[in-house]
Write a protein that holds these residues in place. Structure first.
Motif, short mmCIF file in Angstrom:
data_model
loop_
_atom_site.label_atom_id
_atom_site.label_comp_id
_atom_site.label_asym_id
_atom_site.label_seq_id
_atom_site.Cartn_x
_atom_site.Cartn_y
_atom_site.Cartn_z
N ASN A 167 0.84 -1.20 0.00
CA ASN A 167 0.00 0.00 0.00
C ASN A 167 0.88 1.25 0.00
N SER A 168 2.10 1.12 -0.50
CA SER A 168 3.13 2.17 -0.55
C SER A 168 3.88 2.33 0.76
N ILE A 169 3.29 1.85 1.86
CA ILE A 169 3.94 1.94 3.17
C ILE A 169 4.24 0.53 3.68
N LYS A 170 3.22 -0.29 3.77
CA LYS A 170 3.38 -1.67 4.22
C LYS A 170 3.55 -2.59 3.02
N LYS A 171 4.40 -3.62 3.18
CA LYS A 171 4.63 -4.60 2.11
C LYS A 171 4.56 -6.01 2.68
N ASP A 172 4.11 -6.93 1.84
CA ASP A 172 4.08 -8.34 2.23
C ASP A 172 4.07 -9.17 0.95
N SER A 173 4.13 -10.48 1.09
CA SER A 173 4.08 -11.34 -0.09
C SER A 173 3.41 -12.66 0.26
N ILE A 174 2.77 -13.26 -0.75
CA ILE A 174 2.13 -14.56 -0.58
C ILE A 174 2.46 -15.42 -1.80
N LEU A 175 2.32 -16.71 -1.63
CA LEU A 175 2.64 -17.65 -2.70
C LEU A 175 1.61 -17.57 -3.83
N SER A 176 2.08 -17.69 -5.07
CA SER A 176 1.17 -17.73 -6.22
C SER A 176 1.64 -18.80 -7.19
N LEU A 177 0.72 -19.24 -8.04
CA LEU A 177 1.01 -20.26 -9.05
C LEU A 177 0.53 -19.74 -10.40
N CYS A 178 1.41 -19.83 -11.41
CA CYS A 178 1.09 -19.31 -12.74
C CYS A 178 0.65 -20.43 -13.68
N HIS B 91 -1.80 -1.68 -10.42
CA HIS B 91 -2.39 -0.78 -9.42
C HIS B 91 -3.91 -0.94 -9.47
N LEU B 92 -4.48 -1.35 -8.36
CA LEU B 92 -5.91 -1.65 -8.29
C LEU B 92 -6.71 -0.42 -7.86
N GLU B 93 -7.98 -0.41 -8.24
CA GLU B 93 -8.88 0.67 -7.84
C GLU B 93 -9.41 0.47 -6.42
N LYS B 94 -9.30 -0.76 -5.90
CA LYS B 94 -9.70 -1.03 -4.52
C LYS B 94 -8.78 -2.09 -3.95
N SER B 95 -8.88 -2.33 -2.66
CA SER B 95 -7.94 -3.21 -1.97
C SER B 95 -7.97 -4.64 -2.50
N PHE B 96 -6.80 -5.26 -2.50
CA PHE B 96 -6.68 -6.68 -2.83
C PHE B 96 -7.33 -7.53 -1.75
N GLY B 97 -7.17 -7.11 -0.49
CA GLY B 97 -7.88 -7.77 0.60
C GLY B 97 -7.03 -8.42 1.67
N PHE B 98 -5.69 -8.35 1.53
CA PHE B 98 -4.83 -9.00 2.52
C PHE B 98 -4.58 -8.08 3.73
N PHE B 99 -4.41 -6.78 3.46
CA PHE B 99 -4.35 -5.79 4.53
C PHE B 99 -4.89 -4.47 3.99
#
Length: 248
Positions: A69-80, A195-203
């Motif tokens: 969110n430009s201040i807080k950062k995190d990461s989660i696993l993804s599969l392509c 860049h999303l118009e609303k939150s992804f939902g993790f935080f």
């Protein structure tokens, strides 16, 4: 009042005024720019791009989806997963990931939030049920054009305005790709920033997504399949389905 007293009074008034102005100036300098204003400026300055990058390095199909969110950062696993359309040089790139439900995120500790539900679908052990929000970032490329970018969300709870499915179109992006010829899927790889118009939902306010993709000829899950997906039933049948698949 004599002349000396008058001069002293004027001097004191000027001195107080200077200190007051200095204090106000210092307060103005120390006052932070509102976060909303910063985000608006960043959004206005963000320029879309889609280009070939010859310096790219192939990553794995499994990777980290970086959330910010430009201040807080995190990461989660993804599969392509990818699906190519050789006749018209078109390819669909889909990154799948999963996070806890909003109710769980509000109550669980930080260490448990990142226990990815994506991997739990491949867990053939004693788990009886599953909860979570399953996310599908779907990028469609044709030649040197971005046809569409969408984020599809499906939850075990009705948490998207009273329903369990949500669809978000994304029009702010930077995508680098290895080539514009998609005839051999395994030769198509790259990275992205969305860049999303609303939150992804993790935080809170997590509207910036970054990640890598490596294509293949695996199965893509279409929007209607995701919308009609019975998550819990699929989880119960995971021994037959062999992991994370969307079955209607």
């Amino acid at each position: 009042m004599n002349k000396i007293h008058f001069i002293l009074i004027i001097y004191l008034l000027l001195l107080i005024g200077c200190k007051s102005d200095k204090k106000k100036s210092e307060e103005n300098i120390e006052s932070p720019i509102p976060e909303k204003v910063i985000k608006t400026i960043e959004k206005d300055m963000f320029l879309n791009s889609f280009k070939i990058d010859t310096t790219l390095i192939k990553k794995d199909a499994f990777g980290d989806l970086k959330i910010s969110n430009s201040i807080k950062k995190d990461s989660i696993l993804s599969l392509c997963h990818c699906k190519k359309y050789k006749k018209n040089n078109r390819i669909k790139i889909q990154l799948k990931t999963a996070i806890p439900t909003q109710k769980e995120l509000d109550t669980m500790s930080e260490s448990f939030k990142k226990r990815n539900r994506l991997l739990q679908f491949g867990d053939l052990s004693s788990l009886k049920t599953i909860n979570g929000q399953f996310k599908f970032i779907t990028i469609v490329l044709k030649d040197s054009i971005i046809e569409s970018i969408n984020l599809y969300s499906k939850s075990t709870e009705k948490e998207y305005n009273g329903i369990d499915f949500d669809s978000l179109s994304i029009d702010k992006y930077k995508i680098n790709v290895s080539k514009f010829n998609y005839s051999i899927a395994s030769n198509v790889y790259g990275n992205f920033e969305l860049h999303l118009e609303k939150s992804f939902g993790f935080f809170e306010n997590d509207t910036i997504l970054k990640g890598d993709f490596l294509c293949n000829n695996w199965r893509i899950t279409e929007k209607e399949q995701i919308k009609n997906w019975n998550i819990k039933k699929s989880f119960e049948n995971r021994n037959n389905d062999r992991g994370f698949r969307v079955n209607q």
